[in-house]
Design a protein around this motif. Sequence first.
Motif, short mmCIF file in Angstrom:
data_model
loop_
_atom_site.label_atom_id
_atom_site.label_comp_id
_atom_site.label_asym_id
_atom_site.label_seq_id
_atom_site.Cartn_x
_atom_site.Cartn_y
_atom_site.Cartn_z
N TYR A 151 -3.39 49.68 -29.82
CA TYR A 151 -2.01 49.24 -30.57
C TYR A 151 -2.15 49.96 -31.85
O TYR A 151 -2.88 50.08 -32.38
N GLU A 164 0.64 49.50 -35.64
CA GLU A 164 1.27 48.81 -36.37
C GLU A 164 2.05 49.46 -37.55
O GLU A 164 1.16 50.44 -37.98
N ALA A 191 -2.06 40.86 -35.46
CA ALA A 191 -2.08 41.08 -34.10
C ALA A 191 -1.51 39.96 -33.57
O ALA A 191 -0.83 40.21 -32.32
N ALA A 244 -9.28 38.40 -34.18
CA ALA A 244 -8.29 39.62 -34.35
C ALA A 244 -7.53 39.54 -35.63
O ALA A 244 -7.52 38.46 -36.19
N VAL A 249 0.39 42.32 -30.61
CA VAL A 249 -0.47 42.62 -29.33
C VAL A 249 -0.48 41.46 -28.59
O VAL A 249 -0.63 41.37 -27.25
#
Length: 343
Positions: free
Chosen positions: A310, A312, A129, A125, A133
């Motif tokens: 998600y 950001e 992250a 990821a 998340v």
Amino acid sequence: MSASASATPATSREWHLVARPQGWPKPEDFALREAPVLQPGEGQLLVRNTHMSVDPYMRGRMNDVKSYIPPFQLDRPMDGGAVGEVVASGVEGFAPGDHVLHGLGWREYALVEARHAVKVDPDAAPLSAYLGVLGMPGMTAYAGLVDVASFKEGDAVFVSGAAGAVGSQVGQIARLKGASRVIGSAGSDEKVRLLVEEYGFDAAFNYKNGPVLEQLKKAAPDGIDVYFENVGGEHLEAAISVLNPHGRIALCGLISQYNATEPVPGPNNFALVLGKRLRIQGMIVNDHEALRPRFVEEVGGWLRSGELKYRETVVHGVDNAVDAFLGLLRGENTGKMIVSFGD
């Protein structure tokens, strides 16, 4: 043992709290200062931070009051979640080039006790992250809904601050776990569209467009069973009115009150808590570590499948970390607010 992956500078910049804010924090309450970069001793890591987190809970740490986490000290570096690259190691099991999650943000280089660092995989990821998340906000959303609010399939769920790092995941997790209806509030029409069109909320409203109670009643004609509280004030009063008997409130945050200089009045309808037999429970994410394996497995799976999305908001440069924090308090972020130092 100490090895260096690359040349490191002699000094690093770090943010200090220099005055306790009265009401809304001001830029002059903070100072960006130079500090020497120290090589790690036994059991330590020197980490070049690549991303750091700013979070609403940090506002409370700027007050000199006893709480579940110690306040920031004046004229000392602040701290918070960060990810970075190990550049020198004084412990077996960590090598230069490894990436770690740790708690010494607000600075370019951090001397971290290895026992407080967790390896993270940039191939699994994006590094940021692990601050959102897959990090503390994600775990907060999961534990708050599943454990604190005792969510069960068929519940109708209302989330305030629903476009933020925590709220956006609460709504999606509720949907993925079989909620009958998911409702969110946010502070702009653009965020409302995001909640419905991208995150799959059944309904959402802009709390600036009218009384919260009126908008919530319209969005939840059959009432709600769970309220995930991130805001407080008018939102809490409205939720108490609309909650069904035996409803549950997970009290995660009260961002509308963090900068208040006078006592904030409580909900005017608190007597309904008795008649409806409601349960209100505050939560601190650190109390729920036993859920972490389940969180990683379940949320990681939804991320890989694309079922959970998600956003950001990224601010670049250590110089702009305070601006990012102040913007977070004003609600300028969509999803997790991240400060990126590069990479």
